[in-house]
Design a protein around this motif. Structure first.
Motif, short mmCIF file in Angstrom:
data_model
loop_
_atom_site.label_atom_id
_atom_site.label_comp_id
_atom_site.label_asym_id
_atom_site.label_seq_id
_atom_site.Cartn_x
_atom_site.Cartn_y
_atom_site.Cartn_z
N LYS A 76 39.39 46.26 41.35
CA LYS A 76 40.48 45.50 40.77
C LYS A 76 40.21 44.01 40.88
CE LYS A 76 44.39 48.64 41.35
NZ LYS A 76 45.66 48.84 42.03
N SER A 133 39.64 41.66 37.88
CA SER A 133 40.51 40.50 37.75
C SER A 133 39.68 39.22 37.61
CB SER A 133 41.44 40.42 38.96
OG SER A 133 42.25 39.29 38.86
N ALA A 134 38.62 39.10 38.42
CA ALA A 134 37.74 37.92 38.34
C ALA A 134 37.04 37.89 37.00
CB ALA A 134 36.74 37.94 39.49
N SER A 135 36.60 39.06 36.55
CA SER A 135 35.90 39.13 35.27
C SER A 135 36.84 38.79 34.13
CB SER A 135 35.32 40.54 35.12
OG SER A 135 35.30 40.97 33.80
N GLN A 136 38.09 39.25 34.22
CA GLN A 136 39.06 38.94 33.18
C GLN A 136 39.41 37.45 33.18
OE1 GLN A 136 42.31 41.60 34.01
NE2 GLN A 136 41.55 43.19 32.63
N SER A 137 39.54 36.88 34.38
CA SER A 137 39.86 35.46 34.42
C SER A 137 38.67 34.63 33.95
CB SER A 137 40.36 35.05 35.79
OG SER A 137 39.34 34.88 36.71
N ALA A 138 37.44 35.09 34.22
CA ALA A 138 36.25 34.37 33.73
C ALA A 138 36.19 34.46 32.21
CB ALA A 138 34.99 34.95 34.36
N SER A 139 36.47 35.67 31.69
CA SER A 139 36.43 35.80 30.23
C SER A 139 37.59 35.05 29.60
CB SER A 139 36.42 37.27 29.80
OG SER A 139 37.67 37.86 30.00
N ALA A 140 38.73 34.99 30.28
CA ALA A 140 39.87 34.22 29.78
C ALA A 140 39.53 32.74 29.79
CB ALA A 140 41.11 34.50 30.62
N ALA A 141 38.84 32.28 30.85
CA ALA A 141 38.43 30.88 30.93
C ALA A 141 37.42 30.57 29.83
CB ALA A 141 37.86 30.56 32.30
#
Length: 121
Positions: free
Chosen positions: A5, A9-17
């Motif tokens: 998770k 979450s880190a991967s999603q925030s990196a892709s969001a960034a």
């Protein structure tokens, strides 16, 4: 699962960034292109105004040329009429002079004949 998770979450925030960075870059490109397009349109307006101004001046000069050509045509026609009138008058004056000269010669000839008759008689 917590680690997954967190990783997700880190991967999603990196892709969001990354998506935000890409969105910011696209916005910057759009703004730059819009500025360039606005500058181009402003230059095009100036250019179109200059073209219209030069076309108007050209049209005005063309009208003046047409008027001058019409005036020139009138003057040439007037000159032709004056020359014809002058020639007619000169021809008439020459004929009159020739008639008077012929009459004078005839009168002198008659006078000579009368003198000759008077001296004979």
């Amino acid at each position: 699962i917590e680690a997954l998770k967190a990783s997700l979450s880190a991967s999603q925030s990196a892709s969001a960034a990354a998506a935000l960075d890409r969105q910011k870059w696209e916005d910057d490109v759009r703004v730059g292109l819009k500025r360039r397009l606005d500058a181009f349109n402003a230059e095009k307006k100036k250019s179109d105004a200059m073209v219209k101004e030069h076309k108007d001046k050209s049209d005005k000069l063309q009208k003046q040329i047409l008027l001058l050509n019409a005036d020139k045509k009138k003057l040439v026609e007037a000159k032709r009429k004056v020359d014809a009138d002058l020639k007619r008058r000169l021809t008439g004056a020459k004929k009159l002079y020739d008639r008077e000269l012929a009459g004078r010669k005839k009168a002198e000839s008659s006078l000579e004949k009368l003198r000759a008759q008077v001296t004979e008689a």
